[in-house]
Structures are given as C-alpha cells and as structure tokens.
Design a protein around this motif. Structure first.
Motif, PDB file in Angstrom:
ATOM      1  N   VAL A 144      -7.832   0.443  -7.760  1.00 32.27           N
ATOM      2  CA  VAL A 144      -7.171   0.391  -6.455  1.00 32.27           C
ATOM      3  C   VAL A 144      -6.775  -1.047  -6.122  1.00 32.27           C
ATOM      4  N   LYS A 145      -7.659  -1.994  -6.382  1.00 24.69           N
ATOM      5  CA  LYS A 145      -7.341  -3.406  -6.136  1.00 24.69           C
ATOM      6  C   LYS A 145      -6.191  -3.863  -7.029  1.00 24.69           C
ATOM      7  N   ALA A 146      -6.209  -3.428  -8.282  1.00 22.22           N
ATOM      8  CA  ALA A 146      -5.140  -3.801  -9.214  1.00 22.22           C
ATOM      9  C   ALA A 146      -3.808  -3.212  -8.766  1.00 22.22           C
ATOM     10  N   ALA A 147      -3.836  -1.970  -8.250  1.00 21.39           N
ATOM     11  CA  ALA A 147      -2.604  -1.325  -7.793  1.00 21.39           C
ATOM     12  C   ALA A 147      -1.964  -2.106  -6.656  1.00 21.39           C
ATOM     13  N   ARG A 148      -2.784  -2.651  -5.774  1.00 19.02           N
ATOM     14  CA  ARG A 148      -2.256  -3.453  -4.669  1.00 19.02           C
ATOM     15  C   ARG A 148      -1.592  -4.725  -5.187  1.00 19.02           C
ATOM     16  N   ILE A 149      -2.189  -5.332  -6.199  1.00 19.91           N
ATOM     17  CA  ILE A 149      -1.601  -6.545  -6.777  1.00 19.91           C
ATOM     18  C   ILE A 149      -0.244  -6.221  -7.401  1.00 19.91           C
ATOM     19  N   LEU A 150      -0.174  -5.126  -8.149  1.00 22.57           N
ATOM     20  CA  LEU A 150       1.087  -4.750  -8.785  1.00 22.57           C
ATOM     21  C   LEU A 150       2.150  -4.417  -7.748  1.00 22.57           C
ATOM     22  N   ALA A 151       1.761  -3.692  -6.699  1.00 23.63           N
ATOM     23  CA  ALA A 151       2.731  -3.327  -5.662  1.00 23.63           C
ATOM     24  C   ALA A 151       3.290  -4.555  -4.973  1.00 23.63           C
ATOM     25  N   ARG A 152       2.438  -5.544  -4.721  1.00 22.09           N
ATOM     26  CA  ARG A 152       2.914  -6.768  -4.069  1.00 22.09           C
ATOM     27  C   ARG A 152       3.838  -7.565  -4.977  1.00 22.09           C
ATOM     28  N   ARG A 163       0.828  -1.211   0.000  1.00 19.76           N
ATOM     29  CA  ARG A 163       0.000   0.000   0.000  1.00 19.76           C
ATOM     30  C   ARG A 163       0.862   1.261   0.000  1.00 19.76           C
ATOM     31  N   LEU A 164       1.966   1.216   0.731  1.00 20.00           N
ATOM     32  CA  LEU A 164       2.848   2.385   0.772  1.00 20.00           C
ATOM     33  C   LEU A 164       3.494   2.641  -0.583  1.00 20.00           C
ATOM     34  N   ARG A 165       3.803   1.551  -1.314  1.00 22.81           N
ATOM     35  CA  ARG A 165       4.440   1.694  -2.627  1.00 22.81           C
ATOM     36  C   ARG A 165       3.445   2.102  -3.708  1.00 22.81           C
ATOM     37  N   GLN A 166       2.173   2.006  -3.381  1.00 22.61           N
ATOM     38  CA  GLN A 166       1.146   2.376  -4.324  1.00 22.61           C
ATOM     39  C   GLN A 166       1.180   3.891  -4.514  1.00 22.61           C
ATOM     40  N   GLY A 167       1.411   4.357  -5.693  1.00 25.59           N
ATOM     41  CA  GLY A 167       1.528   5.794  -5.909  1.00 25.59           C
ATOM     42  C   GLY A 167       0.215   6.515  -5.670  1.00 25.59           C
ATOM     43  N   GLY A 200       6.153  -6.136  -6.923  1.00 23.26           N
ATOM     44  CA  GLY A 200       7.377  -5.400  -7.171  1.00 23.26           C
ATOM     45  C   GLY A 200       7.273  -4.194  -8.085  1.00 23.26           C
ATOM     46  N   PHE A 201       6.072  -3.838  -8.548  1.00 24.57           N
ATOM     47  CA  PHE A 201       5.929  -2.643  -9.391  1.00 24.57           C
ATOM     48  C   PHE A 201       6.080  -1.417  -8.498  1.00 24.57           C
ATOM     49  N   SER A 202       6.968  -0.525  -8.894  1.00 21.98           N
ATOM     50  CA  SER A 202       7.397   0.537  -7.982  1.00 21.98           C
ATOM     51  C   SER A 202       6.835   1.919  -8.286  1.00 21.98           C
ATOM     52  N   ASN A 203       6.123   2.067  -9.400  1.00 18.12           N
ATOM     53  CA  ASN A 203       5.664   3.410  -9.787  1.00 18.12           C
ATOM     54  C   ASN A 203       4.245   3.309 -10.330  1.00 18.12           C
ATOM     55  N   VAL A 204       3.314   2.962  -9.449  1.00 13.22           N
ATOM     56  CA  VAL A 204       1.936   2.670  -9.840  1.00 13.22           C
ATOM     57  C   VAL A 204       1.024   3.818  -9.407  1.00 13.22           C
ATOM     58  N   HIS A 205       0.159   4.242 -10.321  1.00 18.09           N
ATOM     59  CA  HIS A 205      -0.790   5.329 -10.030  1.00 18.09           C
ATOM     60  C   HIS A 205      -2.188   4.904 -10.458  1.00 18.09           C
ATOM     61  N   VAL A 206      -3.175   5.331  -9.699  1.00 22.87           N
ATOM     62  CA  VAL A 206      -4.574   5.066 -10.007  1.00 22.87           C
ATOM     63  C   VAL A 206      -5.183   6.329 -10.610  1.00 22.87           C
ATOM     64  N   VAL A 207      -5.870   6.191 -11.729  1.00 24.86           N
ATOM     65  CA  VAL A 207      -6.514   7.336 -12.378  1.00 24.86           C
ATOM     66  C   VAL A 207      -7.827   7.623 -11.657  1.00 24.86           C
ATOM     67  N   ARG A 208      -7.913   8.802 -11.068  1.00 31.32           N
ATOM     68  CA  ARG A 208      -9.079   9.170 -10.268  1.00 31.32           C
ATOM     69  C   ARG A 208     -10.357   9.190 -11.126  1.00 31.32           C
ATOM     70  N   ASP A 232       7.912  -5.894 -18.058  1.00 30.63           N
ATOM     71  CA  ASP A 232       8.900  -4.920 -18.535  1.00 30.63           C
ATOM     72  C   ASP A 232       8.687  -3.545 -17.912  1.00 30.63           C
ATOM     73  N   HIS A 233       7.523  -3.324 -17.330  1.00 31.00           N
ATOM     74  CA  HIS A 233       7.182  -2.001 -16.799  1.00 31.00           C
ATOM     75  C   HIS A 233       7.214  -1.956 -15.274  1.00 31.00           C
ATOM     76  N   ASN A 234       7.845  -2.940 -14.630  1.00 33.87           N
ATOM     77  CA  ASN A 234       7.779  -2.955 -13.171  1.00 33.87           C
ATOM     78  C   ASN A 234       8.559  -1.830 -12.515  1.00 33.87           C
ATOM     79  N   ASP A 235       9.415  -1.138 -13.269  1.00 33.29           N
ATOM     80  CA  ASP A 235      10.141   0.000 -12.707  1.00 33.29           C
ATOM     81  C   ASP A 235       9.832   1.303 -13.426  1.00 33.29           C
ATOM     82  N   SER A 236       8.838   1.291 -14.296  1.00 35.43           N
ATOM     83  CA  SER A 236       8.452   2.510 -15.011  1.00 35.43           C
ATOM     84  C   SER A 236       7.009   2.864 -14.654  1.00 35.43           C
ATOM     85  N   PRO A 237       6.570   4.085 -14.943  1.00 33.49           N
ATOM     86  CA  PRO A 237       5.228   4.515 -14.524  1.00 33.49           C
ATOM     87  C   PRO A 237       4.116   3.671 -15.144  1.00 33.49           C
ATOM     88  N   VAL A 238       3.153   3.327 -14.299  1.00 29.64           N
ATOM     89  CA  VAL A 238       1.966   2.588 -14.738  1.00 29.64           C
ATOM     90  C   VAL A 238       0.743   3.331 -14.206  1.00 29.64           C
TER      91      VAL A 238
END
Length: 326
Positions: free
Chosen positions: A289-297, A212-216, A299-307, A272-278
C-alpha cells in the motif's frame, strides 16, 4: 506541403524568439510595475492582463507572478477568472502549435519507449490532463507543448485544463489578494491571510489525495494468477527486502524486486511501466500500500495491490521460486 513547412518553421522561430526575449528581460519583470500599468488602462485592463498571461504561457515566463498580480488587481473572484482564462488560452495555443508543428514528425519517428508512453497518455485522455493539472509533476509551460504531440482531443484538453487548474488558481489568486490587503492595511487582513494559507495547504494536500484516488483497487491472488497467463501480463513489483524475496516464502516467477526503502531512488528502473498494469506484492499488503502511493505520486496510472501478498499466494499453492534472481 511547402507552404505548411514554411509556416511551421516561422512559428517555431517566432516561439524561439519569444522565449529568448523572455529570458533576456526576465529580471526586469515587476509585479508592481505590471499592476500600475494595467490599472492605468482602465476598462481595457482585464483584457490586456489576459493577453499578457497568454503570451507569458507561450514563452515560458513564470505564471506565479501574474497569478499573484491578478489577485491583487481584481480580487479573488474576477482575479481567478482572468488568471485561469489567460492560462488556459495560452496552454491551448501552445497545445495547438505543438500539434501543428511536430505531431506528425513525432508520430513517424517515435521509438518504442516514447510510442508506448504516448499511447498510455492518449488512452487516459482527459484523465491524464486532469491529473497533471492537479499534481504538477512537470513544468506547466513545457507540458502544454508536450501534450500537443499526443492525440488527446482538443476539447477534452481545454475542459480538463480549465476545471482542474481551478483549485490552484483560486488559492494563489487569493494569496495575491490577501497580500494587497495586508500592504494597504485593509480590515480583516489577518483573517484573509490565514485563509490564503489554508487554501495553499489544501492545494498542497491535493497531490496526496489524487495519488490515493489513482491507486487501483486490491486484487486477489486468483485474479493475479489469471492475469499472468494472459498475453500482456502486469509487472509484478515485489517490495520486500532482498532477504525476504529469496527467503522462506519465495517470490513470484518473473517478478521484479525493489525494496520499499529503495523505491523512490530506483523508480526510474520501472519507468517503462508507468502507463501499464503494475501489481505490487509484499509479505502481506502493508508495504505494498505504501509503495502504491509512491508510484501514484510519480505518475503511475494503473497500480494494484495484491491482497495479503505472498502469504495468500503461498496459501493458494501458486508456484514460487527460491533461486537468487539473475
């Protein structure tokens, strides 16, 4: 140059021989025998114990047996110190050996995919080390060597390893201590056992917390539209169903569709995008939001949710496509 090559080869052979011996004699490892031997050494016991931990880390022996033994031998406080110190020194030596033996070769011969991944890890530096220590996505012993192939600063690596392995080290050390109390019939062993289980539960919860903390932060559609016009736009991951993706709201041109229900199974498609913006989009933002948690767990490091997702994108009059993706 020749002397360096010879030294590199000798180090590689030495590590390989150590691993081979560890595999051959793996079944003969006994926590009880180790404890008896360390106790017989008297005041030298802690130093010898840490040396054993260091060597075990280098030759891929499991650290769990040693960590539990450390708790049983030295108690929760000193046991944690000896366990953590031995593990960190061993991890540091593996890091240095890998850097000395192979980092130059990897630098010259990395393919685009490996180079991109390596650059992403290096950009995060100590934060990446902290993440993988708190959330063990990869085997500890292998990871120590792998990180040595990057240009992460040695001091950052050491400090992040020591500090962020502390929660897990203390929990497992205390479990070993509680086990010794239970066997010996010491007072309050039930309470100590319950505390050990509580500590393990906290450690098990850490990956979710870190995810959750890594979730942008969320981004607005106006910011996303601006980013899409730049030279290095983010990956747009649409997690709606296929029917919704080409349905009434349409989809953002250039986006990639993986329904939320399939994301865990298909996550390799976007590795290929685990270290680039998603940027993750859905109809609103609940599935995102649920998808962002899956990606963060994972190793995806730059994840953003479109409001407010595609609802907001359509309201802003941004372009969409309704054509079935090729």
């Amino acid at each position: 140059m020749m002397n360096k090559r010879i030294t590199q080869v000798l180090l590689l052979l030495l590590i390989a021989a150590g691993i081979a011996l560890a595999v051959v004699y793996r079944e003969q490892l006994s926590g009880d025998a180790l404890q008896e031997w360390v106790i017989s050494l008297g005041s030298a016991g802690p130093v010898v114990f840490m040396l054993i931990y260091i060597v075990s880390t280098l030759v891929f022996l499991p650290g769990s047996v040693l960590t539990l033994a450390g708790g049983a031998l030295f108690g929760p406080v000193w046991g944690t110190f000896y366990n953590l110190t031995g593990a960190t020194i061993g991890a540091t030596l593996a890091f240095i050996i890998a850097r000395y033996i192979a980092s130059e070769w990897v630098e010259k011969n990395s393919g685009k995919r490996v180079a991109k991944l390596k650059e992403g890890v290096e950009a995060e530096g100590w934060r990446f080390v902290a993440f993988v220590r708190l959330v063990p996505l990869f085997p500890f012993n292998l990871l120590n060597y792998a990180l040595g192939l990057t240009r992460i600063r040695l001091l950052d690596y050491i400090l992040a390893t020591y500090l962020f392995m502390l929660p897990g080290a203390f929990a497992y050390t205390y479990l070993g201590y509680a086990g010794r109390e239970a066997i010996s019939g010491g007072e309050s062993f039930i309470q100590k056992g319950l505390l050990a289980l509580a500590l393990l539960a906290v450690v098990a919860f850490i990956p979710r917390l870190v995810g959750r903390l890594r979730q942008g932060p969320m981004i607005d559609v106006s910011e996303l539209a601006k980013q899409l016009k730049e030279n290095d736009p983010p990956l747009i991951l649409d997690v709606r169903t296929v029917e919704d993706y080409v349905g009434k709201q349409g989809y953002i041109i250039g986006s990639f569709n993986i329904p939320l229900e399939e994301l865990k199974q298909r996550i390799a498609e976007i590795s290929d995008h685990n270290d680039s913006p998603v940027a993750i989009v859905c109809r609103t933002d609940k599935r995102s939001v649920k998808a962002a948690r899956i990606l963060a767990r994972n190793g995806f490091s730059n994840v953003h949710v479109v409001r407010n997702g595609m609802t907001a994108w359509n309201s802003a009059g941004e372009p969409v496509s309704h054509e079935p993706p090729v």
